[in-house]
Write a protein that holds these residues in place. Structure first.
Motif, short mmCIF file in Angstrom:
data_model
loop_
_atom_site.label_atom_id
_atom_site.label_comp_id
_atom_site.label_asym_id
_atom_site.label_seq_id
_atom_site.Cartn_x
_atom_site.Cartn_y
_atom_site.Cartn_z
N ASP A 135 3.88 -1.39 8.56
CA ASP A 135 5.09 -0.42 7.79
C ASP A 135 5.86 -1.51 7.15
O ASP A 135 6.41 -1.25 5.92
CB ASP A 135 5.84 0.44 8.66
N HIS A 136 5.96 -2.61 7.78
CA HIS A 136 6.86 -3.71 7.26
C HIS A 136 6.43 -5.07 7.50
O HIS A 136 5.74 -5.13 8.56
CB HIS A 136 8.40 -3.65 7.74
N ILE A 137 6.75 -5.95 6.61
CA ILE A 137 6.19 -7.57 7.10
C ILE A 137 7.37 -8.34 7.15
O ILE A 137 8.47 -8.20 6.18
CB ILE A 137 5.26 -7.92 5.95
N ILE A 138 7.44 -9.18 7.88
CA ILE A 138 8.43 -10.27 8.09
C ILE A 138 7.59 -11.36 7.89
O ILE A 138 6.76 -11.74 8.75
CB ILE A 138 9.28 -10.22 9.50
N SER A 139 7.97 -12.19 6.94
CA SER A 139 7.28 -13.59 6.63
C SER A 139 7.80 -14.62 7.32
O SER A 139 9.24 -14.74 6.78
CB SER A 139 6.98 -13.86 5.02
N ALA A 140 7.47 -15.62 8.27
CA ALA A 140 8.12 -16.68 8.75
C ALA A 140 7.34 -17.91 8.57
O ALA A 140 7.18 -18.74 9.16
CB ALA A 140 8.31 -16.57 10.23
N SER B 158 0.68 -1.27 0.02
CA SER B 158 -0.04 -0.05 -0.07
C SER B 158 0.85 1.25 0.03
O SER B 158 2.06 1.18 0.17
CB SER B 158 -0.75 -0.13 1.34
N ALA B 159 0.34 2.26 -0.06
CA ALA B 159 0.97 3.44 -0.25
C ALA B 159 2.00 3.50 1.08
O ALA B 159 3.30 4.19 0.96
CB ALA B 159 0.14 4.66 -0.31
N SER B 160 1.67 3.36 2.35
CA SER B 160 2.30 3.61 3.39
C SER B 160 3.03 2.29 3.79
O SER B 160 3.86 2.24 4.95
CB SER B 160 1.39 4.05 4.55
N GLY B 161 2.97 1.12 3.17
CA GLY B 161 3.63 0.08 3.66
C GLY B 161 2.89 -1.34 2.87
O GLY B 161 3.15 -1.53 1.84
N TRP B 162 2.25 -2.04 4.18
CA TRP B 162 1.38 -3.34 3.38
C TRP B 162 0.04 -3.09 4.16
O TRP B 162 -0.25 -2.86 5.16
CB TRP B 162 2.42 -4.53 3.99
N LYS B 163 -0.93 -3.81 3.29
CA LYS B 163 -2.26 -4.04 3.98
C LYS B 163 -2.53 -5.36 3.70
O LYS B 163 -1.98 -6.28 3.10
CB LYS B 163 -3.18 -3.60 2.67
#
Length: 474
Positions: free
Chosen positions: A281-286, A265-270
């Motif tokens: 703002d940020h995603i960490i996928s585990a 999204s504009a600001s990071g992630w939806k």
């Protein structure tokens, strides 16, 4: 700036990442999303009311190296130091490891005598293989199977028996398909840097990550631990991290929160869930690679394909308890090369390294039979069709024929761990190199090491800049 980081997946990787994020001053809020009803992933222990403990996943963690020290530092910080059950290098479980070949148990060579004279089932002394190994030319390929690498450098016999068995024990996988470079990076680098495994091991390889050992890690060095567990099973580790996160006040923990889709999204992630949308703002996928591939937007097509290309295998874990002391030998357990029995990977003699997990009254023997892996479909058919009865029968039959145990187990538990171990096939390093450019960090067993230590440590290499306390190299 206020930073919200969403961590997808509440296995040990996601929990460890949340723990480190929690300590980072740049992170205001962490949202941990787990699709199942429990945290901990493959770290899963049964604690019976009479005090016996059985592991359905990993059952011992190695303290060695930067990744091992890193885990012990975390264990200490969580206040679990007093619950550690160490197994030293001098312990019989560390010294005796067996292979079952030609319907016989053979102790794997260890110590000097094993180097100097041939030890069955091997026809030549190990020292001879190591000495000639120094003279073998460096491989020309960018990547190579483990079997090919070891055959080329140490001979076909060691590859067919020792290495085939080892890869079944560690990866539940086929050494003829697994990548040397991705599965055993230290040995691969030894050849690349020194032209030889033997020289590489003696002279050391490149710069190692720096993790200063805390008091617990120092104790592990002084007492020469080979591995360790926890008094109530390894699931105590994810449980303690979960508790730590709850008390931190900076982490929102969500169970039964399956992510349906993530989109930039504009600001990071939806992040879309069944019952609403979150933003981060940020995603960490585990998450396992395939699970991540299924929630990415179609605009990420090349990445989706790369993630789907990472294979996994299914392992049947059968925990058995027998009355009395039933083992003909003392040791960690035995492995089988694929030429001996494709379905049974090995048997771990859990009571030998961790007698503390036996029930306190009366003598018992706890064993775990590992089955399937890369051979699951071939031997047992589709995982959904494999019945517990059939798996249990196959496991008890293995214990009877390999170890001569004639009695039936007094207790058993069959666990089908579906898609539990990622397989690093040839070219894996190139695939992994391609997703480091994302604003999405990926961690976990699908990428850079399948051990519990590797998964806990992977935040170090992936979450750069978010945690200033860790420096990567000297």
């Amino acid at each position: 700036p206020m930073t919200t980081v969403a961590v997808l997946g509440g296995g040990i990787g996601g929990l460890a990442a949340s723990y480190y994020l929690c300590k980072s001053p740049q992170v205001t809020k962490v949202i941990l999303l787990e699709s199942s009803s429990r945290f901990g992933g493959w770290l899963w222990s049964t604690r019976r009311s009479d005090g016996a403990v059985f592991e359905h996943g990993p059952r011992g963690i190695r303290p060695a190296g930067a990744v091992g020290r890193n885990t012990l530092n975390m264990v200490e910080d969580l206040g679990l130091g007093g619950e550690i059950l160490p197994v030293t290098y001098t312990h019989v479980a560390s010294k005796n490891r067996y292979v079952y070949v030609n319907r016989q148990l053979h102790r794997m060579p260890s110590g000097l005598s094993g180097l100097l004279r041939p030890v069955p089932p091997f026809s030549r002394p190990l020292l001879l293989s190591l000495a000639t190994e120094i003279l073998v030319k460096k491989g020309k390929e960018d990547d190579e199977s483990i079997h090919s690498f070891v055959s080329r450098r140490l001979g076909k016999e060691l590859a067919d028996i020792a290495v085939d068995s080892l890869c079944r024990g560690v990866f539940a996988g086929d050494c003829r398909k697994l990548s040397m470079r991705s599965c055993f990076p230290l040995l691969y680098d030894a050849e690349q840097r020194r032209g030889s495994l033997t020289l590489g091991m003696l002279l050391g390889s490149g710069p190692a990550p720096v993790v200063p050992p805390g008091p617990l890690a120092q104790r592990s060095i002084q007492e020469s631990w080979a591995q360790w567990s926890l008094s109530r099973g390894l699931e105590s580790l994810p449980e303690s991290i979960t508790e730590y996160l709850q008390q931190s006040g900076r982490v929102q923990l969500h169970r039964e929160a399956a992510v349906q889709q993530i989109s930039p999204s504009a600001s990071g992630w939806k992040i879309s869930l069944e019952d609403g949308v979150m933003s981060a703002d940020h995603i960490i996928s585990a998450l396992p690679a395939k699970a991540l591939s299924s929630i990415l937007p179609s605009s990420c097509q090349p990445l989706i394909q790369l993630l789907q290309d990472i294979s996994t295998v299914t392992v049947a874990v059968v925990n058995l308890e027998y009355e009395g002391s039933v083992l003909p030998v003392a040791g960690f357990g035995h492995l089988l090369p694929s030429s001996e029995d494709r379905g049974v990977l090995g048997v771990v003699y859990d009571s030998v390294p961790f007698p503390q997990h036996n029930r306190p009254d009366g003598e018992t023997t706890r064993l775990t039979v590992m089955m399937g892996g890369a051979w699951f479909q071939e031997v047992f058919g589709a995982p959904e069709a494999a019945t517990e009865e059939r798996l249990l029968a196959r496991a008890t039959e293995a214990v009877r024929s390999h170890l001569g145990v004639s009695t039936a187990p007094s207790w058993s538990r069959v666990t089908l761990q579906r898609d539990c171990i990622p397989q690093y096939y040839l070219g894996h390093h190139r695939r992994v190199g391609e997703y480091t450019s994302l604003s999405l960090s990926v961690i976990g067993a699908s990428y850079d090491g399948v051990s519990v230590n590797d998964v806990i440590f992977s935040h170090n290499t992936k979450i750069q800049g978010l945690n200033p306390n860790y420096k990567e190299h000297q």
